[in-house]
Design a protein around this motif. Structure first.
Motif, PDB file in Angstrom:
ATOM      1  N   TYR A   1      28.547 -25.075 -42.930  1.00  0.00           N
ATOM      2  CA  TYR A   1      27.354 -24.463 -42.907  1.00  0.00           C
ATOM      3  C   TYR A   1      26.483 -25.257 -43.426  1.00  0.00           C
ATOM      4  O   TYR A   1      25.199 -25.232 -44.567  1.00  0.00           O
ATOM      5  N   ALA A   2      26.344 -26.749 -42.568  1.00  0.00           N
ATOM      6  CA  ALA A   2      25.865 -27.650 -42.989  1.00  0.00           C
ATOM      7  C   ALA A   2      25.301 -28.335 -42.064  1.00  0.00           C
ATOM      8  O   ALA A   2      26.146 -29.068 -41.103  1.00  0.00           O
ATOM      9  N   ASP A   3      24.279 -28.325 -41.686  1.00  0.00           N
ATOM     10  CA  ASP A   3      23.426 -28.364 -40.735  1.00  0.00           C
ATOM     11  C   ASP A   3      22.609 -30.287 -40.588  1.00  0.00           C
ATOM     12  O   ASP A   3      21.892 -30.578 -41.196  1.00  0.00           O
ATOM     13  N   VAL A   4      24.201 -30.531 -40.443  1.00  0.00           N
ATOM     14  CA  VAL A   4      23.298 -32.678 -41.132  1.00  0.00           C
ATOM     15  C   VAL A   4      22.882 -32.448 -39.851  1.00  0.00           C
ATOM     16  O   VAL A   4      21.657 -33.711 -40.929  1.00  0.00           O
ATOM     17  N   LEU A   5      22.483 -33.132 -38.710  1.00  0.00           N
ATOM     18  CA  LEU A   5      21.636 -33.123 -38.125  1.00  0.00           C
ATOM     19  C   LEU A   5      19.869 -32.680 -38.257  1.00  0.00           C
ATOM     20  O   LEU A   5      19.483 -33.980 -37.822  1.00  0.00           O
ATOM     21  N   LEU A   6      20.072 -31.950 -38.396  1.00  0.00           N
ATOM     22  CA  LEU A   6      19.000 -31.344 -39.221  1.00  0.00           C
ATOM     23  C   LEU A   6      18.205 -32.439 -40.369  1.00  0.00           C
ATOM     24  O   LEU A   6      17.192 -32.218 -40.099  1.00  0.00           O
ATOM     25  N   TRP A   7      19.039 -32.877 -41.583  1.00  0.00           N
ATOM     26  CA  TRP A   7      18.761 -33.547 -42.579  1.00  0.00           C
ATOM     27  C   TRP A   7      18.434 -34.886 -42.264  1.00  0.00           C
ATOM     28  O   TRP A   7      17.820 -35.314 -42.768  1.00  0.00           O
TER      29      TRP A   7
END
Length: 510
Positions: free
Chosen positions: A288-294
């Motif tokens: 549940y880690a949306d890395v690209l969003l960050w």
């Protein structure tokens, strides 16, 4: 860190200006760095593996001193030091207890007393290295920890935690848990002169057979506006990352916020348009880690995906993944997490007589958005496993490198050093200089770069082979021989974001 194999495009390249250096006068040189001169060269020093348990203060300091000396020789310019493995502290904290990974018993202070984080900051800065404090934000108890101190958050607020596969974790679905972590981080950033705050890949727990995340109550209370529980969980982590970034930069804008996610964002079978041609655990779907969003929203200052696999791995091929991250994660500096032991264990598919180190470094060079490397883990390089350390210092990182710039934080260079002069001292001939005048953190010099050129060489500050020192000191001992050979020394100033000043020149005979 985790290397298990359960197992938007943004094409904005960070391009460093390459400007040929001209020498318009005898006392000033303007430098803008080339990409070859700037590279993040990090190494993770972890505590959670228990390598320091049972060591005396003196023994641990001796061990760390040796590791830092060897890593400096290898060309490393940043240390990522684990200071909070399980809601505990390898530093003096009034919020959380001393770590058992330091003293063997949670809550027990080291004796003789010392503060490992402050000691590491001092030792790294002495060597011209950055120190990034590495925390595990959610993990409250590892599988091997049996006893928790009375001050531990899981003892004081068990309602903020859930158990999963032998772990105890702060619940990302609890707003109070986010606030608590940010309070801990703000305390670190406020009291310590760290260069970065670093988190790794543990968000929601890695999936384990037969295990269920116990967040029904939080979902019922906070998740009613979301389409499904997965979207709600991702939003919990997104809100935390944004809040943590603001916490850090509100306190000290120059402290870099870095994240080191698991190496697969999404598999192509889950997301045909954005996924990689891989088959393993996924940040977006499983953690549940949306890395690209960050990255794309600028909530993190650098990203270090853990590409711990080998070239040719069937489920998670290294070449496939470094190419994917290069193509999708260019909105913030991108560094690659490298597994030292795995790299030297496997042969290069194109040349089975050698290991994969050379092939991987060549891939780095081919990727315009890859700005550096972080070694997993430091001790493997120090122990020179597979001659990895020897290859770094003899070839790949033979020349010193400055940190990549971060103009989205600050892109203005400080003024140049002043009053360069040489003095004969009891310790030999020394080049001294005075710090440039600066107003505020954006203008203040914190380090200096010393270059050396032969009498007939053209001054070119874009050539990293001419760097002889990166130092926080305001002097440099010259290698005097007989006073018959002419050299030109150039000293530049670096601010907190590694923006480089004009160069001040001194010609000497050595």
């Amino acid at each position: 860190m985790n290397s298990r194999i359960l197992i938007s495009k943004i094409a904005m390249a960070l391009v460093a200006l390459v400007v040929m250096v001209s020498c318009g006068s005898s006392d000033s040189v303007r430098s803008t760095s080339s990409a070859a001169k700037r590279e993040f060269r990090g190494a993770w020093i972890q505590a959670v593996n228990g390598q320091f348990i049972g060591m005396s203060t003196r023994e641990m300091q001796r061990t760390l001193t040796y590791q830092l000396d060897e890593l400096w020789k290898d060309g490393v310019n940043a240390i990522i030091f684990q200071v909070r493995p399980e809601c505990d502290a390898l530093y003096k904290s009034d919020i959380e207890p001393w770590s058992r990974f330091l003293t063997g018993q949670q809550g027990l202070a080291p004796s003789p007393y010392w503060d490992p984080l402050q000691w590491m900051i001092d030792e790294c800065h002495k060597r011209g290295m950055e120190l990034h404090a590495w925390i595990n934000p959610y993990r409250a108890r590892t599988k091997t920890t049996k006893d928790l101190d009375a001050r531990h958050i899981a003892v004081k607020r068990p309602d903020l935690c859930f158990e999963y596969d032998g772990l105890l974790l702060l619940n990302p679905g609890c707003p109070e848990a986010k606030d608590y972590i940010c309070r801990v981080v703000d305390d670190i950033v406020k009291r310590y002169d760290i260069d970065g705050l670093h988190i790794d890949d543990y968000f929601y727990p890695y999936p384990a057979a037969g295990q269920v995340i116990n967040d029904d109550a939080q979902y019922a209370r906070y998740g009613t506006s979301f389409r499904d529980r997965g979207d709600w969980r991702r939003d919990n982590v997104n809100v935390f990352i944004k809040q943590l970034s603001k916490t850090i930069h509100d306190r000290k804008p120059w402290v870099k916020f870095g994240v080191s996610p698991f190496g697969i964002y999404r598999n192509k079978k889950s997301a045909p348009n954005v996924g990689s041609d891989t088959n393993g655990t996924q940040n977006y779907d499983d953690l549940y880690a949306d890395v690209l969003l960050w990255v794309n929203n600028g909530w993190v200052d650098y990203c270090v995906p853990q590409l711990y696999w080998e070239i040719g791995h069937k489920a998670a091929d290294y070449k496939t993944l470094i190419t994917w991250w290069n193509n999708h994660s260019a909105n913030r500096p991108l560094y690659i997490g490298e597994d030292v032991e795995r790299t030297v264990k496997y042969p290069d598919p194109a040349n089975p007589n050698v290991n994969q180190m050379g092939a991987k470094f060549n891939l780095h060079k081919q990727m315009p958005n890859v700005n550096g490397t972080v070694l997993w883990y430091a001790k493997a390089a120090v122990d020179n496993v597979g001659n990895y350390g020897s290859a770094l210092r003899g070839k790949y990182w033979r020349n010193r490198a400055l940190q990549p710039v971060m103009p989205f934080i600050d892109g203005k260079s400080p003024k140049k050093p002043r009053k360069l002069k040489t003095l004969d001292t009891e310790d030999g001939l020394v080049l001294f200089w005075t710090a440039p005048k600066g107003n505020g953190w954006k203008d203040e010099a914190v380090k200096y770069v010393v270059y050396r050129f032969g009498a007939d060489e053209k001054i070119n500050l874009s050539d990293p082979s001419k760097i002889v020192s990166v130092t926080s000191k305001q002097h440099y001992k010259l290698p005097y021989k007989d006073g018959s050979t002419r050299y030109t020394y150039v000293v530049t100033a670096l601010d907190r974001m590694s923006n480089e000043s004009n160069g001040a020149v001194k010609r000497v005979k050595l």
